[in-house]
Design a protein around this motif. Structure first.
Motif, PDB file in Angstrom:
ATOM      1  N   ASP A 250      17.036  24.291 -35.970  1.00 41.92           N
ATOM      2  CA  ASP A 250      16.812  22.947 -36.488  1.00 41.92           C
ATOM      3  C   ASP A 250      16.184  22.083 -35.403  1.00 41.92           C
TER       4      ASP A 250
ATOM      5  N   SER B  73      19.037  19.031 -34.332  1.00 39.72           N
ATOM      6  CA  SER B  73      20.344  19.439 -33.803  1.00 39.72           C
ATOM      7  C   SER B  73      20.290  20.736 -33.015  1.00 39.72           C
TER       8      SER B  73
ATOM      9  N   ARG C 222      20.656  23.592 -34.335  1.00 36.26           N
ATOM     10  CA  ARG C 222      21.523  24.571 -34.985  1.00 36.26           C
ATOM     11  C   ARG C 222      20.709  25.726 -35.553  1.00 36.26           C
ATOM     12  N   ARG C 223      21.357  26.862 -35.653  1.00 35.36           N
ATOM     13  CA  ARG C 223      20.706  28.041 -36.206  1.00 35.36           C
ATOM     14  C   ARG C 223      20.810  28.044 -37.729  1.00 35.36           C
ATOM     15  N   ASP C 224      19.714  28.382 -38.368  1.00 36.59           N
ATOM     16  CA  ASP C 224      19.684  28.524 -39.819  1.00 36.59           C
ATOM     17  C   ASP C 224      19.297  29.972 -40.120  1.00 36.59           C
TER      18      ASP C 224
ATOM     19  N   ARG D 188      24.896  29.184 -42.095  1.00 35.44           N
ATOM     20  CA  ARG D 188      25.492  28.635 -40.879  1.00 35.44           C
ATOM     21  C   ARG D 188      25.852  29.691 -39.844  1.00 35.44           C
TER      22      ARG D 188
END
Length: 436
Positions: free
Chosen positions: A154, A157, A159-161, A229
């Motif tokens: 992302d 953030s 973050r991993r998707d 997630r």
């Protein structure tokens, strides 16, 4: 070494068919495999794509070969088509040597090691397939344990998707559709309560189908949400498979029961109609087993293509089987309209069953053919649209079935006057003259 035409065709088939498998963290065991091409997962990368590849327990039957022609690479579908052309025309001897692929790791870097770990950054947004190439066909057998993870970061953030770029909104799509079906179930319950004096057993069966569809969509939303997630379903895939199995059996059974007129037209099933159910239910069991194998094993399994063909064949047979009871009911109603003096009643039923027959065919054709075509031609960024199209078609089918076969306080099948019967008889006569 150039690949034979048979293996080139098979590898192309595998790469083009891989979209059905899940994109997530996957552990794979390869044992004494001499296949020249082993496709793994397909994934839609954004500009922040990452591939983590961990391979251990590598064992080669002949380690003295040129191992720069053995290894992993990423390739888009369009590029792979051109690579196949290069191989056939002899421009390159090995897929790893083509300038159209992106090598991730070749085994000449092992230096007698039994494994490796690498992180590959993919900044070119596109849909890629992770492929293992062994350019020494029938000369080298490979054994290894492969752990792969593909994801996008992302931008804000970090973050991993773990869901492909075209499928990242699927958790919300499935959740919204589960709310729609939950509302439909509530509406159907209120209809059954208000018209409880004219409710048949088939109407409660319809409610069960609605509830199973609701729970199935909810489990699928949670399944995709956890994969998005964490890269793993954390057990939600088991619940999804269970309710998908139950939903599939009950839906096909419902179509057969409505097609035979069970409960609201007659309280029994004939022997041939029971045989249809005895065929459809076991076939649905086989279809669901095939679906689980396809999803969980992935295209790297040697029998993956076989299971995919089994699933498609069984699905087609089920779709054809459920049409027979509707055809039988239409035939019986047509004959009854000419013999029992209830021409208007039977004409009304005949029209209804004709409509249902057409709708079932449209539903099957759209969800099995049109949706697949959409998935094939749509850009990887919009793969979610094929899911939405399939769910909208299914929702329309459920609504049509409920509306046409809802309980009626004044059932038109049993109340009719002489004028209507004479008009119906005249309509049947004109219909017969038209057919002649």
């Amino acid at each position: 070494m150039a690949l034979s035409a048979r293996f080139v065709f098979l590898s192309l088939l595998l790469v083009l068919s891989v979209s059905i498998s899940l994109a997530e963290i996957r552990s794979t065991e390869i044992r004494s495999d001499a296949r020249p091409i082993i496709p793994f997962d397909e994934f839609g990368f954004t500009h922040t794509g990452r591939l983590e590849l961990n391979v251990s327990g590598i064992s080669l039957s002949n380690p003295n070969l040129d191992l720069s022609q053995v290894g992993f690479f990423l390739c888009t579908r369009d590029s792979w088509m051109r690579v196949l052309q290069q191989l056939e025309e002899g421009e390159v001897k090995c897929a790893l040597r083509s300038d159209l692929v992106k090598p991730v790791y070749t085994f000449d870097k092992l230096k007698n090691a039994k494994g490796f770990s690498t992180v590959f950054s993919e900044n070119d947004a596109d849909q890629y397939t992770l492929v293992f190439a062994n350019c020494f066909q029938n000369q080298l057998q490979v054994s290894m344990d492969v752990n792969s993870a593909m994801y996008n970061l992302d931008g804000k953030s970090g973050r991993r998707d773990y869901l492909s770029a075209g499928k990242t909104i699927l958790p919300r799509v499935y959740f919204l559709f589960s709310l729609v079906y939950f509302a439909l179930a509530g509406l159907w319950i209120s209809v059954l309560y208000k018209k409880r004096l004219t409710v048949f057993r088939i109407h409660f069966f319809m409610l069960a189908v609605l509830l199973l569809k609701t729970v199935n969509l909810l489990c699928e939303a949670e399944d995709k949400s956890y994969i998005k997630r964490t890269g793993s379903a954390h057990g939600w895939d088991v619940l999804f498979y269970i309710f998908s199995f139950l939903k599939g059996i009950t839906l096909f059974t419902l179509i057969v029961l409505i097609g035979t007129g069970w409960s609201f037209l007659k309280p029994y099933l004939q022997d041939k109609e029971k045989k249809v159910l005895m065929i459809v239910i076991p076939l649905q069991v086989v279809a669901n087993i095939a679906q689980v194998v396809i999803d969980e094993s992935g295209p790297f399994a040697q029998d993956w293509v076989t299971w995919k063909q089994v699933f498609l064949l069984v699905d087609v047979v089920c779709c054809c089987a459920v049409l027979f009871p509707i055809v039988w009911s239409i035939k019986n109603l047509r004959e009854a309209a000419r013999t029992d003096g209830k021409a208007a009643v039977n004409l009304m039923k005949l029209t209804l069953f004709r409509q249902y027959y057409i709708v079932v065919i449209c539903y099957i054709y759209f969800t099995r053919v049109v949706v697949y075509a959409l998935e094939t031609i749509t850009s990887y960024r919009y793969l979610w649209t094929s899911v939405v199209a399939a769910e909208l078609a299914t929702l329309a089918f459920y609504v049509f079935t409920g509306y046409k076969f809802k309980p009626e306080a004044h059932n038109p099948y049993f109340v009719i006057d002489d004028d209507e019967e004479e008009a119906a008889a005249e309509a049947l006569k004109l219909e017969d003259e038209f057919e002649l």
